[in-house]
Design a protein around this motif. Structure first.
Motif, mmCIF file in Angstrom:
data_model
loop_
_atom_site.group_PDB
_atom_site.id
_atom_site.type_symbol
_atom_site.label_atom_id
_atom_site.label_comp_id
_atom_site.label_asym_id
_atom_site.label_seq_id
_atom_site.Cartn_x
_atom_site.Cartn_y
_atom_site.Cartn_z
ATOM 1 N N PHE A 1 50.749 49.750 63.658
ATOM 2 C CA PHE A 1 51.420 49.595 62.372
ATOM 3 C C PHE A 1 50.553 49.965 61.176
ATOM 4 O O PHE A 1 50.944 49.729 60.034
ATOM 5 C CB PHE A 1 51.965 48.172 62.234
ATOM 6 C CG PHE A 1 53.195 47.941 63.067
ATOM 7 C CD1 PHE A 1 54.454 48.290 62.595
ATOM 8 C CD2 PHE A 1 53.087 47.408 64.342
ATOM 9 C CE1 PHE A 1 55.583 48.103 63.370
ATOM 10 C CE2 PHE A 1 54.215 47.208 65.124
ATOM 11 C CZ PHE A 1 55.466 47.558 64.632
ATOM 12 N N LEU A 2 49.386 50.539 61.433
ATOM 13 C CA LEU A 2 48.585 51.068 60.333
ATOM 14 C C LEU A 2 49.263 52.305 59.745
ATOM 15 O O LEU A 2 50.007 53.009 60.438
ATOM 16 C CB LEU A 2 47.196 51.463 60.831
ATOM 17 C CG LEU A 2 46.190 50.339 61.094
ATOM 18 C CD1 LEU A 2 44.916 50.926 61.692
ATOM 19 C CD2 LEU A 2 45.879 49.572 59.816
ATOM 20 N N PRO A 3 48.999 52.609 58.468
ATOM 21 C CA PRO A 3 49.457 53.889 57.934
ATOM 22 C C PRO A 3 48.936 55.035 58.801
ATOM 23 O O PRO A 3 47.830 54.964 59.347
ATOM 24 C CB PRO A 3 48.833 53.920 56.532
ATOM 25 C CG PRO A 3 48.656 52.489 56.175
ATOM 26 C CD PRO A 3 48.319 51.789 57.453
ATOM 27 N N ARG A 4 49.744 56.089 58.951
ATOM 28 C CA ARG A 4 49.414 57.158 59.901
ATOM 29 C C ARG A 4 48.031 57.749 59.673
ATOM 30 O O ARG A 4 47.287 57.969 60.619
ATOM 31 C CB ARG A 4 50.472 58.273 59.800
ATOM 32 C CG ARG A 4 51.881 57.855 60.135
ATOM 33 C CD ARG A 4 52.006 57.395 61.569
ATOM 34 N NE ARG A 4 53.366 56.991 61.875
ATOM 35 C CZ ARG A 4 54.165 57.632 62.704
ATOM 36 N NH1 ARG A 4 53.752 58.718 63.322
ATOM 37 N NH2 ARG A 4 55.381 57.177 62.943
ATOM 38 N N ALA A 5 47.687 58.018 58.412
ATOM 39 C CA ALA A 5 46.394 58.651 58.136
ATOM 40 C C ALA A 5 45.244 57.751 58.575
ATOM 41 O O ALA A 5 44.257 58.212 59.155
ATOM 42 C CB ALA A 5 46.282 58.968 56.642
ATOM 43 N N GLU A 6 45.375 56.448 58.317
ATOM 44 C CA GLU A 6 44.328 55.496 58.703
ATOM 45 C C GLU A 6 44.253 55.368 60.217
ATOM 46 O O GLU A 6 43.165 55.298 60.795
ATOM 47 C CB GLU A 6 44.625 54.138 58.069
ATOM 48 C CG GLU A 6 43.491 53.147 58.195
ATOM 49 C CD GLU A 6 43.754 51.858 57.449
ATOM 50 O OE1 GLU A 6 43.066 50.866 57.743
ATOM 51 O OE2 GLU A 6 44.661 51.853 56.577
ATOM 52 N N GLN A 7 45.412 55.361 60.850
ATOM 53 C CA GLN A 7 45.450 55.286 62.310
ATOM 54 C C GLN A 7 44.752 56.486 62.937
ATOM 55 O O GLN A 7 43.933 56.349 63.849
ATOM 56 C CB GLN A 7 46.910 55.227 62.775
ATOM 57 C CG GLN A 7 47.095 55.134 64.267
ATOM 58 C CD GLN A 7 48.548 55.358 64.649
ATOM 59 O OE1 GLN A 7 48.935 56.456 65.054
ATOM 60 N NE2 GLN A 7 49.360 54.323 64.512
ATOM 61 N N GLU A 8 45.084 57.679 62.438
ATOM 62 C CA GLU A 8 44.492 58.897 62.978
ATOM 63 C C GLU A 8 42.978 58.931 62.766
ATOM 64 O O GLU A 8 42.215 59.353 63.648
ATOM 65 C CB GLU A 8 45.154 60.117 62.344
ATOM 66 C CG GLU A 8 46.602 60.311 62.799
ATOM 67 C CD GLU A 8 47.314 61.398 62.011
ATOM 68 O OE1 GLU A 8 46.653 62.052 61.174
ATOM 69 O OE2 GLU A 8 48.529 61.579 62.224
#
Length: 272
Positions: free
Chosen positions: A148-155
């Protein structure tokens, strides 16, 4: 019939409730229709509220909005929020209902930390170490926080994470992990079968804050022989209900553009 002072407070609260992120400015007539009061009474109340700093009025449009006094109260409330304190009564209820280990995890950079743990009364139980940094890619709590992290942070986190196997069941393929995270976002919860500790299962759900960002995760975990898929399915509605209540106390509100935390097995809203 409410006492006059109580009725006045109720009307003031109703006026303040009219303002939100979608309705930041409103005219007297709009508010009067919403709270079912006469325009003249609503106008007098809103003028008095403006003088008290509860509302502000645009000199050009004459529309009203939330005033600085209310915002200072909001800041004081938000500063007092502590997810561990808010979550503890709900964790205690889950602990009584499931009779398994119940844990609360938060993000800590590229890892997760257990900040509260209620151990199962069974002699054979899973113990989550308090304060120890644990990986995000292995175990249900880590996966739900990561999903559930923002996509950019997850990546960015996955780019710098070495997916080392902790057990034979740890997901070490990046593509497989991304698919798993997509599934978690869609269904609103994460399950682990021996990914972090062999022969241990867990199920985790997310807690969101007032910005709709992932804030923490609640986990029910136990030995695989006892915490079976059937038991996980039985505990899931209780977990989801607890997560919803804690999220509401953290300031989260359901967004009509996304499914809510209300139903077991339903999708949860995803922070950007």
């Amino acid at each position: 019939m409410l006492p006059e002072k109580v009725q006045l407070l109720e009307r003031i609260a109703c006026i303040l409730d009219c303002f939100n992120a979608e309705s930041r400015q409103m005219g007297v007539r709009q508010v009067a229709r919403k709270i079912n009061l006469s325009v003249s009474t609503t106008g007098r109340l809103m003028q008095a509220m403006r003088e008290m700093g509860l509302l502000v009025q645009d000199p050009t449009t004459s529309l009203y909005g939330i005033g600085p006094r209310v915002l200072s109260w909001a800041d004081a409330y938000l500063a007092s929020l502590d997810v561990r304190t808010l979550a503890l009564p709900h964790l205690q209820t889950l602990h009584r209902e499931t009779m398994e280990t119940v844990s609360l995890y938060i993000l800590d950079g590229d890892a997760r930390i257990c900040v509260e743990r209620l151990e199962s009364p069974h002699s054979l139980r899973l113990v989550a170490p308090l304060g120890q940094r644990l990986p995000l890619y292995a175990g249900s709590a880590g996966k739900v926080l990561l999903a559930f992290l923002p996509r950019a942070e997850q990546e960015a986190l996955l780019e710098q994470t070495d997916l080392q196997p902790l057990t034979p069941y740890t997901i070490t393929d990046r593509r497989a992990l991304l698919q798993e995270l997509e599934l978690i976002r869609a269904q609103g919860y994460a399950i682990s079968h021996g990914e972090w500790i062999a022969e241990a299962n867990g199920v985790s759900v997310p807690i969101f804050d007032r910005t709709h960002a992932i804030h923490a995760a609640i986990t029910v975990s136990g030995p695989a022989q006892r915490l079976t898929d059937e038991k996980i399915a039985a505990h899931l509605p209780q977990l989801l209900a607890a997560a919803r209540e804690i999220s509401l106390e953290m300031g989260w509100r359901p967004n009509p553009l996304f499914p809510s935390l209300a139903t077991a097995g339903g999708a949860h809203e995803h922070a950007r």
